[in-house]
Design a protein around this motif. Structure first.
Motif, PDB file in Angstrom:
ATOM      1  N   ASP A 379      39.848  15.947  15.318  1.00 53.59           N
ATOM      2  CA  ASP A 379      40.560  17.230  15.226  1.00 53.59           C
ATOM      3  C   ASP A 379      40.384  18.042  16.506  1.00 53.59           C
ATOM      4  O   ASP A 379      41.351  18.601  17.038  1.00 53.59           O
ATOM      5  N   THR A 380      39.156  18.111  16.980  1.00 52.62           N
ATOM      6  CA  THR A 380      38.903  18.847  18.228  1.00 52.62           C
ATOM      7  C   THR A 380      39.613  18.179  19.395  1.00 52.62           C
ATOM      8  O   THR A 380      40.189  18.852  20.258  1.00 52.62           O
ATOM      9  N   LEU A 381      39.602  16.858  19.405  1.00 53.06           N
ATOM     10  CA  LEU A 381      40.255  16.107  20.476  1.00 53.06           C
ATOM     11  C   LEU A 381      41.754  16.417  20.539  1.00 53.06           C
ATOM     12  O   LEU A 381      42.333  16.537  21.622  1.00 53.06           O
ATOM     13  N   GLU A 382      42.366  16.565  19.368  1.00 54.15           N
ATOM     14  CA  GLU A 382      43.796  16.894  19.328  1.00 54.15           C
ATOM     15  C   GLU A 382      44.066  18.218  20.035  1.00 54.15           C
ATOM     16  O   GLU A 382      45.009  18.332  20.837  1.00 54.15           O
ATOM     17  N   HIS A 383      43.240  19.230  19.713  1.00 58.33           N
ATOM     18  CA  HIS A 383      43.453  20.548  20.320  1.00 58.33           C
ATOM     19  C   HIS A 383      43.160  20.522  21.818  1.00 58.33           C
ATOM     20  O   HIS A 383      43.875  21.163  22.607  1.00 58.33           O
ATOM     21  N   ILE A 384      42.113  19.793  22.211  1.00 60.40           N
ATOM     22  CA  ILE A 384      41.778  19.669  23.632  1.00 60.40           C
ATOM     23  C   ILE A 384      42.945  19.034  24.389  1.00 60.40           C
ATOM     24  O   ILE A 384      43.388  19.514  25.442  1.00 60.40           O
ATOM     25  N   LEU A 385      43.449  17.949  23.831  1.00 58.22           N
ATOM     26  CA  LEU A 385      44.542  17.235  24.486  1.00 58.22           C
ATOM     27  C   LEU A 385      45.814  18.076  24.512  1.00 58.22           C
ATOM     28  O   LEU A 385      46.570  18.050  25.494  1.00 58.22           O
ATOM     29  N   GLY A 386      46.033  18.843  23.429  1.00 54.96           N
ATOM     30  CA  GLY A 386      47.187  19.749  23.396  1.00 54.96           C
ATOM     31  C   GLY A 386      47.104  20.803  24.483  1.00 54.96           C
ATOM     32  O   GLY A 386      48.107  21.130  25.137  1.00 54.96           O
ATOM     33  N   ALA A 387      45.894  21.339  24.687  1.00 56.74           N
ATOM     34  CA  ALA A 387      45.702  22.347  25.738  1.00 56.74           C
ATOM     35  C   ALA A 387      45.913  21.726  27.119  1.00 56.74           C
ATOM     36  O   ALA A 387      46.517  22.334  28.003  1.00 56.74           O
ATOM     37  N   ILE A 388      45.405  20.508  27.307  1.00 54.34           N
ATOM     38  CA  ILE A 388      45.601  19.808  28.590  1.00 54.34           C
ATOM     39  C   ILE A 388      47.095  19.601  28.848  1.00 54.34           C
ATOM     40  O   ILE A 388      47.581  19.794  29.970  1.00 54.34           O
ATOM     41  N   TYR A 389      47.812  19.204  27.809  1.00 55.17           N
ATOM     42  CA  TYR A 389      49.257  19.000  27.964  1.00 55.17           C
ATOM     43  C   TYR A 389      49.940  20.300  28.392  1.00 55.17           C
ATOM     44  O   TYR A 389      50.797  20.306  29.281  1.00 55.17           O
ATOM     45  N   SER A 390      49.564  21.422  27.757  1.00 56.64           N
ATOM     46  CA  SER A 390      50.171  22.709  28.104  1.00 56.64           C
ATOM     47  C   SER A 390      49.852  23.096  29.546  1.00 56.64           C
ATOM     48  O   SER A 390      50.713  23.606  30.268  1.00 56.64           O
ATOM     49  N   LEU A 391      48.616  22.841  29.981  1.00 57.24           N
ATOM     50  CA  LEU A 391      48.229  23.184  31.353  1.00 57.24           C
ATOM     51  C   LEU A 391      48.864  22.260  32.389  1.00 57.24           C
ATOM     52  O   LEU A 391      48.919  22.593  33.576  1.00 57.24           O
ATOM     53  N   SER A 392      49.350  21.117  31.940  1.00 59.33           N
ATOM     54  CA  SER A 392      49.926  20.156  32.887  1.00 59.33           C
ATOM     55  C   SER A 392      51.230  20.661  33.511  1.00 59.33           C
ATOM     56  O   SER A 392      51.733  20.062  34.460  1.00 59.33           O
ATOM     57  N   THR A 393      51.788  21.759  32.978  1.00 53.65           N
ATOM     58  CA  THR A 393      53.000  22.329  33.589  1.00 53.65           C
ATOM     59  C   THR A 393      52.689  22.955  34.949  1.00 53.65           C
ATOM     60  O   THR A 393      53.585  23.152  35.761  1.00 53.65           O
ATOM     61  N   SER A 394      51.426  23.274  35.186  1.00 49.39           N
ATOM     62  CA  SER A 394      51.012  23.780  36.498  1.00 49.39           C
ATOM     63  C   SER A 394      51.037  22.624  37.503  1.00 49.39           C
ATOM     64  O   SER A 394      50.584  21.511  37.201  1.00 49.39           O
ATOM     65  N   GLY A 395      51.563  22.878  38.697  1.00 45.04           N
ATOM     66  CA  GLY A 395      51.656  21.830  39.713  1.00 45.04           C
ATOM     67  C   GLY A 395      50.321  21.217  40.037  1.00 45.04           C
ATOM     68  O   GLY A 395      50.189  19.983  40.116  1.00 45.04           O
ATOM     69  N   ALA A 396      49.302  22.056  40.238  1.00 46.75           N
ATOM     70  CA  ALA A 396      47.971  21.546  40.593  1.00 46.75           C
ATOM     71  C   ALA A 396      47.405  20.699  39.458  1.00 46.75           C
ATOM     72  O   ALA A 396      46.827  19.626  39.687  1.00 46.75           O
ATOM     73  N   SER A 397      47.566  21.164  38.216  1.00 47.95           N
ATOM     74  CA  SER A 397      47.062  20.413  37.063  1.00 47.95           C
ATOM     75  C   SER A 397      47.789  19.084  36.931  1.00 47.95           C
ATOM     76  O   SER A 397      47.175  18.048  36.634  1.00 47.95           O
ATOM     77  N   TYR A 398      49.089  19.103  37.157  1.00 49.41           N
ATOM     78  CA  TYR A 398      49.901  17.891  37.061  1.00 49.41           C
ATOM     79  C   TYR A 398      49.390  16.821  38.033  1.00 49.41           C
ATOM     80  O   TYR A 398      49.239  15.651  37.677  1.00 49.41           O
ATOM     81  N   ARG A 399      49.098  17.239  39.241  1.00 44.00           N
ATOM     82  CA  ARG A 399      48.618  16.290  40.250  1.00 44.00           C
ATOM     83  C   ARG A 399      47.235  15.741  39.889  1.00 44.00           C
ATOM     84  O   ARG A 399      46.961  14.547  40.061  1.00 44.00           O
ATOM     85  N   ILE A 400      46.363  16.612  39.376  1.00 36.81           N
ATOM     86  CA  ILE A 400      45.010  16.175  38.997  1.00 36.81           C
ATOM     87  C   ILE A 400      45.089  15.143  37.868  1.00 36.81           C
ATOM     88  O   ILE A 400      44.439  14.092  37.916  1.00 36.81           O
ATOM     89  N   LEU A 401      45.889  15.433  36.867  1.00 32.74           N
ATOM     90  CA  LEU A 401      45.999  14.539  35.718  1.00 32.74           C
ATOM     91  C   LEU A 401      46.669  13.223  36.101  1.00 32.74           C
ATOM     92  O   LEU A 401      46.244  12.139  35.670  1.00 32.74           O
ATOM     93  N   SER A 402      47.704  13.300  36.923  1.00 29.29           N
ATOM     94  CA  SER A 402      48.411  12.074  37.330  1.00 29.29           C
ATOM     95  C   SER A 402      47.503  11.151  38.122  1.00 29.29           C
ATOM     96  O   SER A 402      47.629   9.908  38.047  1.00 29.29           O
ATOM     97  N   GLY A 403      46.584  11.726  38.879  1.00 27.65           N
ATOM     98  CA  GLY A 403      45.710  10.923  39.731  1.00 27.65           C
ATOM     99  C   GLY A 403      44.395  10.526  39.113  1.00 27.65           C
ATOM    100  O   GLY A 403      43.587   9.847  39.744  1.00 27.65           O
ATOM    101  N   SER A 404      44.151  10.942  37.864  1.00 30.26           N
ATOM    102  CA  SER A 404      42.868  10.642  37.212  1.00 30.26           C
ATOM    103  C   SER A 404      42.962   9.329  36.437  1.00 30.26           C
ATOM    104  O   SER A 404      43.493   9.272  35.334  1.00 30.26           O
ATOM    105  N   SER A 405      42.433   8.250  37.028  1.00 35.38           N
ATOM    106  CA  SER A 405      42.462   6.945  36.353  1.00 35.38           C
ATOM    107  C   SER A 405      41.717   6.986  35.023  1.00 35.38           C
ATOM    108  O   SER A 405      42.154   6.398  34.029  1.00 35.38           O
ATOM    109  N   MET A 406      40.589   7.718  34.995  1.00 34.52           N
ATOM    110  CA  MET A 406      39.788   7.794  33.780  1.00 34.52           C
ATOM    111  C   MET A 406      40.596   8.445  32.649  1.00 34.52           C
ATOM    112  O   MET A 406      40.594   7.979  31.502  1.00 34.52           O
ATOM    113  N   PHE A 407      41.317   9.526  32.987  1.00 31.53           N
ATOM    114  CA  PHE A 407      42.115  10.219  31.986  1.00 31.53           C
ATOM    115  C   PHE A 407      43.257   9.322  31.498  1.00 31.53           C
ATOM    116  O   PHE A 407      43.517   9.236  30.290  1.00 31.53           O
TER     117      PHE A 407
END
Length: 570
Positions: A379-407
C-alpha cells in the motif's frame, strides 16, 4: 464530663416518601399562587412549570419500576428543595409587609424558574427514555450478538440517560459500557447514532468536564465515528469537530491520540473536510505531526491527507509549512504514518506545479526513491510510486528517473509481480520515460506481463499504458525476437486482434504488432502470419481501425503478399 456524642448521620428518606412530600407540596402550592398580585408574569411562568412538573410526577408514579431506578432518587430531593424555595417566595410575595428589594425578588424568582426547568428536563428525559418501565436497579448487562434490536436500543437509551442526568459515577460507568459496546459490536455505532443523544456525548468533551469523564468521552467518540458514514455525519453535525481539535491542542497524550483518530475518520467524508479550516485545524494537525506520539502522528497526517483533496485547504497547508513536515514523516515516521504521508505527498504532487516544486525543494524525489527501493509494504509502495509518477512531469525528475537503471529494473519487477495498482503505475512510468536500449534489453522479461495487462478491463487506462510500454520495449531488436519466442504472448496478441473480442480496444494490439514487425524480420512476420494475424488485420483495416493499414502493410510487405491475401479470401 463526657464529651457529647455525635449522632450518626440519618439515612435519606426513601424515594416514595420524598415523592409523596413533593406531591403534597405541589397540591397546595399551585392554587395558592393564583392569588399573588405582584410579579404576575413571573408567577405565571412558574405556574406553567409547576403544572408540567405535576403531570410528569403523575406519569412517573404510574411507572411500575420507578422506585427501583437508580437515577431517580437523587433527583427527587433536589425537586423538593426547589419547591420549598418557591413556597418561601410565594409567602414573601403574598405578604404586603415584606420589604425585600424588587430587583432581588425578581432575581430569586428567575433563579427558581431556572432550577425548575432543569429538573423538569431531567425528569422528562428519564420518563421519555422508557427506562422507568423496566427494572434498572442494577446496571443493564451489555447486549451480545444474539440480542434483539429492541434490547440494544433500550440499552443505548439507558446509557445516554445515565450520561445526561446521572452523577459522576453514573457517567463514568455508562461511558465505560458504551465504549465496550462499540468495541465488541461494530453495528452498534448505527444504533448509538440514531437512538443516543450524541450532542450530550459531545458536550462531555468540554474542558470544564471532569478529566476522567472527558477522557472516556473522547474514546467513545473516536469509536463511534469509526462505525460508518451515519455516525460520522451525526458527530460532525452535532459540532464534534471543534472540541476534538481543542483536545488535540491541549489534551493529554492519550486524549490527543483518540481525538486525532476521530478527526481522521470525520474528515474522511469530503462533506466534512472543509470545516478543518473553519475551526483553525490545519496548524493544530501540523503541530501534532511534529510533536505527537507515533499513533497521534499517524492519525494527524491521515487527517491532513483527507483534507488535502480540498483546494482551499491545500493553500493553507502550504502557508502553514506542511510540506517539510509531511516529508519528514515520510522518511522517519512510523509505518502507518509513513504510508499516509506517502498518500498525502501523492495527492499534493498530482494537484499542481506549485506543490510539485515545493516537494522538489525538499529533495522530494530523492527521498521517495530511497524509500521506494526499501519499502516492503504494498500500500505504501503504491503511494510512493504514485508520487514519483507525479513528480516525473518535472524535466529534472524525468531525466533522473529515465537514467536510473535501478529504478527501471524495480518497476519492471513490479509489472511482473506487483498487484494490479502497482502494475498500472509501473507500466505508466515505463511508457512515459526515455529509457536506454541497454535498460530496455535488461527488462525484456516483463513483456509477457505487459501483454497480459493489455487484456485487463480495469483499471481504466491500463490497456493503453501497457501497450505503450510494450511498443517502447519493442524498439530494441533483441526484444522483438524474444517476444516472438513467447508463444503464449503471441497468441494473446492475435486473439486481441479478433474483431469479435470487444474487451480490448483494437488500436492497442495493432500498435504492438506493428512495432514487433517494424524491423522487417521475416521470422517475425512468419510467426504472426502462422498465428492468424494477417486475416485479423485485414478485417481491422477494412473497419478503419487506427494503425491497422500500416500494420497490415508491414506484416505483408514482401512478395508473398498476394498469396497470403488470396489464401485468406478463399
Amino acid at each position: 464530663m463526657h464529651p457529647a456524642t455525635v449522632p450518626p448521620p440519618q439515612p435519606p428518606p426513601p424515594a416514595t416518601e420524598t415523592l409523596e412530600n413533593i406531591t403534597e407540596l405541589l397540591h397546595h402550592l399551585l392554587p395558592s399562587t393564583l392569588s399573588i398580585t405582584s410579579f404576575t408574569s413571573r408567577w405565571q411562568v412558574l405556574r406553567t412549570k409547576l403544572a408540567a412538573l405535576k403531570s410528569l410526577l403523575s406519569e412517573i408514579s404510574d411507572s411500575p419500576h420507578w422506585s427501583e431506578n437508580p437515577l431517580l432518587p437523587p433527583l427527587l430531593p433536589a425537586v423538593l428543595s426547589t419547591l420549598r424555595r418557591i413556597e418561601t417566595l410565594r409567602h414573601h410575595c403574598s405578604d404586603a409587609s415584606f420589604s425585600r428589594g424588587k430587583l432581588l425578588m425578581q432575581s430569586d424568582l428567575d433563579m427558581a424558574a431556572g432550577w425548575l426547568s432543569n429538573q423538569i428536563n431531567d425528569l422528562e428525559l428519564l420518563l421519555r427514555s422508557g427506562v422507568l418501565h423496566q427494572s434498572t436497579a442494577i446496571v443493564l448487562s451489555r447486549p451480545n450478538s444474539s440480542s434483539s434490536k429492541e434490547e440494544l436500543t433500550f440499552f443505548v437509551k439507558d446509557l445516554f440517560t445515565r450520561i445526561q442526568i446521572g452523577g459522576l459515577e453514573f457517567k463514568r460507568k455508562a461511558l465505560d459500557s458504551l465504549i465496550q459496546l462499540l468495541i465488541e459490536d461494530e453495528k452498534s455505532a448505527i444504533v448509538v447514532a440514531r437512538e443516543g443523544t450524541v450532542s450530550r456525548l459531545i458536550s462531555l468533551l468540554d474542558p470544564n468536564a471532569h478529566d476522567c469523564v472527558r477522557e472516556l468521552a473522547v474514546h467513545a467518540v473516536s469509536l463511534l465515528v469509526s462505525g460508518g458514514d451515519l455516525p460520522r455525519k451525526c458527530v460532525f453535525e452535532e459540532g464534534g469537530l471543534g472540541p476534538l481539535l481543542r483536545i488535540i491542542e491541549c489534551g493529554s497524550a492519550a486524549m490527543k491520540e483518540k481525538a486525532a483518530m476521530a478527526v481522521e475518520f470525520i474528515t474522511a467524508d469530503l462533506d466534512n473536510a472543509w470545516a478543518i479550516s473553519a475551526y483553525g485545524g490545519v496548524p493544530i494537525l501540523i503541530e501534532l505531526c511534529k510533536s505527537g506520539s507515533l499513533i497521534a502522528q499517524s492519525h494527524a497526517v491521515g487527517a491532513i491527507r483527507n483534507v488535502s483533496t480540498v483546494e482551499d485547504i491545500r493553500v493553507s497547508l502550504a502557508e502553514e509549512g506542511a510540506v517539510p513536515v509531511i516529508m519528514e514523516l515520510l522518511v522517519s515516521g512510523g509505518a502507518l504514518a509513513q504510508g499516509k504521508a506517502a498518500n498525502c505527498v501523492s495527492i499534493l504532487a498530482s494537484s499542481s506545479e506549485y506543490f510539485r516544486n515545493l516537494l522538489l525543494q525538499e529533495n522530494g524525489l530523492q527521498r521517495l526513491l530511497h524509500i521506494f527501493h526499501e519499502c516492503p509494504v504494498a500500500d505504501t509502495l503504491e503511494h510512493i510510486l504514485g508520487a514519483i509518477y507525479s513528480l516525473s512531469t518535472s524535466g529534472a525528475s524525468y531525466r533522473i528517473l529515465s537514467g536510473s537503471s535501478m529504478f527501471i529494473m524495480q518497476i519492471a519487477e513490479l509489472i511482473k509481480h506487483g498487484n494490479i495498482r502497482l502494475q498500472h503505475i509501473s507500466a505508466s512510468l515505463l511508457a512515459k520515460l526515455s529509457i536506454t536500449d541497454s535498460n530496455k534489453s535488461a527488462i525484456s522479461g516483463c513483456m509477457g506481463s505487459l501483454v497480459k495487462l493489455m487484456e485487463s478491463v480495469k483499471p481504466d487506462g491500463l490497456q493503453e499504458v501497457a501497450a505503450k510500454a510494450l511498443v517502447s520495449l519493442l524498439s530494441v531488436k533483441s526484444n522483438r525476437k524474444e517476444l516472438m519466442r513467447d508463444e503464449k504472448s503471441l497468441m494473446r496478441l492475435v486473439q486481441m486482434l479478433d474483431p469479435k473480442n470487444d474487451l480490448v480496444s483494437k488500436k492497442f494490439p495493432v500498435a504492438v504488432v506493428a512495432a514487433a514487425v517494424a524491423g522487417g524480420s521475416q521470422s517475425c512476420r512468419k510467426k504472426f502470419v502462422e498465428a492468424g494475424a494477417l486475416g485479423q488485420l485485414q478485417r481491422l483495416a477494412e473497419m478503419d481501425v487506427v494503425g491497422a493499414k500500416k500494420a497490415l502493410q508491414r506484416l505483408s510487405g514482401n512478395r508473398l503478399t498476394s498469396i497470403f491475401t488470396r489464401t485468406w479470401r478463399e
